[in-house]
Design an enzyme around this catalytic site. Structure first.
Site, PDB file in Angstrom:
ATOM      1  N   PHE A 131       0.766  -1.070  -0.086  1.00 38.38           N
ATOM      2  CA  PHE A 131       0.093  -0.140   0.022  1.00 38.38           C
ATOM      3  C   PHE A 131       0.760   1.230   0.013  1.00 38.38           C
ATOM      4  O   PHE A 131       0.446   2.453  -0.480  1.00 38.38           O
ATOM      5  CB  PHE A 131      -0.918   0.081   1.265  1.00 38.38           C
ATOM      6  N   LYS A 155      -1.137  -7.477  -9.114  1.00 37.69           N
ATOM      7  CA  LYS A 155      -2.133  -7.250  -8.073  1.00 37.69           C
ATOM      8  C   LYS A 155      -1.774  -6.301  -7.022  1.00 37.69           C
ATOM      9  O   LYS A 155      -0.761  -6.171  -6.493  1.00 37.69           O
ATOM     10  CB  LYS A 155      -2.212  -8.734  -7.222  1.00 37.69           C
ATOM     11  N   GLU A 158      -4.876  -4.133  -1.929  1.00 35.21           N
ATOM     12  CA  GLU A 158      -6.328  -3.728  -1.980  1.00 35.21           C
ATOM     13  C   GLU A 158      -6.406  -2.447  -1.291  1.00 35.21           C
ATOM     14  O   GLU A 158      -7.860  -1.953  -1.464  1.00 35.21           O
ATOM     15  CB  GLU A 158      -7.213  -4.845  -1.384  1.00 35.21           C
ATOM     16  N   SER A 208       5.139  -7.042   3.736  1.00 37.48           N
ATOM     17  CA  SER A 208       5.816  -7.282   4.782  1.00 37.48           C
ATOM     18  C   SER A 208       6.648  -8.413   4.927  1.00 37.48           C
ATOM     19  O   SER A 208       6.140  -9.422   3.957  1.00 37.48           O
ATOM     20  CB  SER A 208       4.523  -7.393   5.882  1.00 37.48           C
ATOM     21  N   CYS A 263       9.845   1.643   3.409  1.00 42.12           N
ATOM     22  CA  CYS A 263      10.715   0.575   3.849  1.00 42.12           C
ATOM     23  C   CYS A 263      12.255   0.981   4.140  1.00 42.12           C
ATOM     24  O   CYS A 263      13.141   0.393   4.718  1.00 42.12           O
ATOM     25  CB  CYS A 263      10.646  -0.418   2.863  1.00 42.12           C
ATOM     26  N   GLU A 354       9.299  -3.533  13.210  1.00 39.46           N
ATOM     27  CA  GLU A 354       8.931  -2.513  12.083  1.00 39.46           C
ATOM     28  C   GLU A 354       7.899  -1.869  12.589  1.00 39.46           C
ATOM     29  O   GLU A 354       6.480  -2.473  12.530  1.00 39.46           O
ATOM     30  CB  GLU A 354       8.910  -3.197  10.729  1.00 39.46           C
TER      31      GLU A 354
HETATM   32  P1  NAD Z   1       1.496  -6.565   3.302  1.00 37.86           P
HETATM   33  O1  NAD Z   1       2.336  -7.689   3.291  1.00 37.86           O
HETATM   34  O2  NAD Z   1       0.235  -6.689   4.413  1.00 37.86           O
HETATM   35  O3  NAD Z   1       0.895  -6.778   1.843  1.00 37.86           O
HETATM   36  C1  NAD Z   1       1.421  -6.797   0.662  1.00 37.86           C
HETATM   37  C2  NAD Z   1       0.658  -7.250  -0.355  1.00 37.86           C
HETATM   38  O4  NAD Z   1       0.315  -8.762  -0.062  1.00 37.86           O
HETATM   39  C3  NAD Z   1      -0.668  -6.760  -0.890  1.00 37.86           C
HETATM   40  O5  NAD Z   1      -1.039  -6.865  -2.048  1.00 37.86           O
HETATM   41  C4  NAD Z   1      -1.598  -7.738   0.164  1.00 37.86           C
HETATM   42  O6  NAD Z   1      -2.941  -7.644  -0.573  1.00 37.86           O
HETATM   43  C5  NAD Z   1      -1.006  -9.142  -0.111  1.00 37.86           C
HETATM   44  N1  NAD Z   1      -1.409 -10.082   0.847  1.00 37.86           N
HETATM   45  C6  NAD Z   1      -1.841  -9.566   2.232  1.00 37.86           C
HETATM   46  N2  NAD Z   1      -1.802 -10.694   2.982  1.00 37.86           N
HETATM   47  C7  NAD Z   1      -1.648 -11.881   2.079  1.00 37.86           C
HETATM   48  C8  NAD Z   1      -1.437 -13.115   2.392  1.00 37.86           C
HETATM   49  N3  NAD Z   1      -1.568 -13.812   3.508  1.00 37.86           N
HETATM   50  N4  NAD Z   1      -1.101 -13.965   1.187  1.00 37.86           N
HETATM   51  C9  NAD Z   1      -0.665 -13.448   0.129  1.00 37.86           C
HETATM   52  N5  NAD Z   1      -0.828 -12.079  -0.170  1.00 37.86           N
HETATM   53  C10 NAD Z   1      -1.086 -11.354   0.988  1.00 37.86           C
HETATM   54  O7  NAD Z   1       2.088  -5.229   3.175  1.00 37.86           O
HETATM   55  P2  NAD Z   1       1.658  -3.792   3.277  1.00 37.86           P
HETATM   56  O8  NAD Z   1       1.017  -3.514   4.445  1.00 37.86           O
HETATM   57  O9  NAD Z   1       0.723  -3.538   1.961  1.00 37.86           O
HETATM   58  O10 NAD Z   1       2.879  -2.918   2.996  1.00 37.86           O
HETATM   59  C11 NAD Z   1       3.955  -2.631   4.192  1.00 37.86           C
HETATM   60  C12 NAD Z   1       5.017  -3.456   4.153  1.00 37.86           C
HETATM   61  O11 NAD Z   1       5.741  -3.486   2.892  1.00 37.86           O
HETATM   62  C13 NAD Z   1       6.022  -3.142   5.143  1.00 37.86           C
HETATM   63  O12 NAD Z   1       6.497  -4.247   5.815  1.00 37.86           O
HETATM   64  C14 NAD Z   1       7.176  -2.528   4.318  1.00 37.86           C
HETATM   65  O13 NAD Z   1       8.347  -2.437   5.034  1.00 37.86           O
HETATM   66  C15 NAD Z   1       6.959  -3.320   3.066  1.00 37.86           C
HETATM   67  N6  NAD Z   1       7.919  -2.816   2.012  1.00 37.86           N
HETATM   68  C16 NAD Z   1       8.962  -3.334   1.588  1.00 37.86           C
HETATM   69  C17 NAD Z   1       9.575  -2.650   0.546  1.00 37.86           C
HETATM   70  C18 NAD Z   1      10.856  -3.271   0.269  1.00 37.86           C
HETATM   71  O14 NAD Z   1      11.420  -2.614  -0.801  1.00 37.86           O
HETATM   72  N7  NAD Z   1      11.524  -4.163   1.009  1.00 37.86           N
HETATM   73  C19 NAD Z   1       8.965  -1.675  -0.257  1.00 37.86           C
HETATM   74  C20 NAD Z   1       7.844  -1.204   0.237  1.00 37.86           C
HETATM   75  C21 NAD Z   1       7.132  -1.796   1.318  1.00 37.86           C
END
Ligand code: NAD
Length: 463
Positions: A131, A155, A158, A208, A263, A354
């Protein structure tokens, strides 16, 4: 069919509704993508790069409109949203240079016998994004993978799907053939469908750490290459000789940008030696920021509550709150202001987890060795920085830090194209990095062609 209401976090009001993709529709989309990819890969790399070039121009023409959509659905400030579009443009420009980078190798390996290497696309690939950067993270992968001849099912999170719906329309206007890029909407179930489908040939994920691990394992179990970027806890080390004004401003910009929801945000400042002037100055700089104006929103109310709990718990566990982001914030919307927690100890959750909000935890240490040890113990390894005016000290510490992206007097050490983005440890699972030259190999397979046309040349044992 399930739907999802998209909320503007700056006001907590409804923006729009999207319909989740069903498994049946996802199957049809994958089959359409296969056919589209067959025709797309038949074009030359040079001709495909022209579409990326057109698309880059569309991004420039529509920059403000895209930034407005990002601002509305994610809650970050307009300037931060514009920076996100600018970074997306930069990756498109890198993708336009792929015909220059991917000319392939040929060598006469025996007299009259030639070996040639060419890069073929993986096929239909899936990309899953978080997000916090509704546009930029998708554009780390889209221009490069599409230019290299793949078809993509993307994808978006959401929570923020609207920006990519706008971008898809611009890809079409730029001349991208139908079904080379499609968006699927949903959560866990649709991601699992993509990771386990036989016709999906590679998966990239950014989000994450727990979900990055799950997606990496599932995709690998289904024998596809996966590159999954996870969360982070970035350590910044300030040495006694750091430039106080520059360090204070830089650290505050790093911890507060995108309301700390990035991140590469500064999360932990390790101050070496007694440096009260630095801590006082950075508290002053942070307290001048206006929440809701200089600092954007937190993605939703539950994230806001989670961040607030970290502040409360840190205080209970012995930290001193130098600046409290729970005060002086807009009444409407989900907001947390810049927060500075001093006298944090290395084992507190504020030092290890985090938090993903504009919270800076300060740990005070006596020696550089202690500072390095604390950084090295982190399970993450995305970014880390050191502030000093001494080049030898900076080089020594940069070498010792356990992070994929290191800054020297830089608060957000994101490499710019053509240098690649990617962390270590629990911040990334998979081989290679997600942007830059490194990404070329993830989105392609190398084909080795060995050929001989002369019937008369003397051949050796290998030919
Ligand atoms: P998230 O892990 O909750 O969601 C990421 C994606 O995974 C979304 O599209 C979501 O719909 C999907 N998802 C959620 N639950 C799932 C499941 N159980 N199985 C499969 N897919 C699932 O992350 P977020 O809250 O959207 O984003 C924030 C996180 O992203 C933070 O931890 C941040 O550090 C990380 N991030 C990392 C980088 C990097 O380059 N390392 C860059 C941007 C964000």
């Amino acid at each position: 069919m399930s739907t999802k209401t998209i909320i503007n976090p700056s006001t907590n009001t409804k923006l729009n509704t999207i319909t989740y993709t069903t498994i049946e529709n996802c199957e049809i989309m994958i089959q359409n993508a296969k056919e589209a990819q067959r025709l797309w890969k038949a074009q030359t790399l040079k001709s495909r790069s022209q579409i990326i070039y057109n698309y880059r121009n569309k991004l420039i023409e529509n920059k403000e409109r895209l930034a407005t959509v990002i601002h509305q659905e994610n809650g970050k400030t307009i300037n931060e949203a514009i920076a996100e579009v600018d970074k997306s443009i930069e990756v498109c420009e890198f993708a336009c240079s792929l015909p220059q980078l991917c000319s392939g190798e040929t060598q006469e390996v025996s007299r009259g016998v030639y070996c040639q290497e060419r890069l073929d696309p993986q096929g239909v690939v899936a990309q899953i994004t978080p997000f916090n950067f509704p546009m930029m993270v998708a554009h780390w992968t889209l221009p490069i993978s599409i230019c290299l001849g793949n078809a993509v099912l993307l994808k978006p999170s959401e929570k923020v799907p609207l920006t990519m719906i706008e971008c898809l329309a611009l890809w079409k206007n730029a001349g991208l053939p139908k079904d080379v890029l499609q968006l699927v909407h949903g959560e866990k179930e649709i991601v699992q469908t993509l990771c386990t489908h036989n016709d999906i040939k590679a998966v990239s994920f950014v989000g994450s750490t727990p979900i990055a691990k799950e997606v990496y394992k599932l995709s690998s179990q289904h024998l596809k290459p996966a590159l999954c970027l996870g969360g982070a806890k970035n350590h910044l080390i300030a040495l006694p000789d750091c430039n106080i004004e520059m360090t204070a401003k830089d650290v505050v910009a790093s911890m507060s940008g995108c309301a700390g929801q990035r991140c590469m945000a500064a999360s932990l400042l390790i101050v070496v030696g007694e440096n009260e002037p630095l801590i006082t100055r950075l508290t002053e700089v942070a307290s001048e920021l206006k929440t809701g104006c200089d600092i954007g929103a937190i993605i939703n109310e539950s994230s806001q509550k989670r961040i607030e709990e970290y502040i409360t718990n840190a205080e209970t566990q012995g930290a001193t709150i130098r600046l409290d982001g729970r005060q002086n914030r807009p009444e409407k919307g989900s907001f947390v202001g810049p927060t500075i927690l001093d006298h944090v100890s290395p084992d507190m959750p504020a030092a290890t987890d985090e938090i993903f909000g504009p919270i800076l935890s300060i740990i005070r240490v006596k020696t550089v060795e202690e500072a390095i040890q604390i950084e090295n113990q982190s399970r993450y390894g995305n970014g880390a920085s050191v502030y000093t005016q001494n080049g030898a000290d900076a080089d020594f510490i940069a070498e010792k830090l356990e992070a994929g992206m290191v800054g020297i007097n830089i608060g957000v050490p994101v490499p710019r194209e053509p240098f690649a983005f990617g962390g270590w440890h629990d911040s990334k699972f998979g081989v290679g990095d997600i942007t830059g030259k490194s990404s070329i190999h993830f989105w392609t397979k190398t084909k080795k062609i060995t050929k001989k046309w002369s019937a008369t040349n003397k051949s050796n044992w290998m030919s």
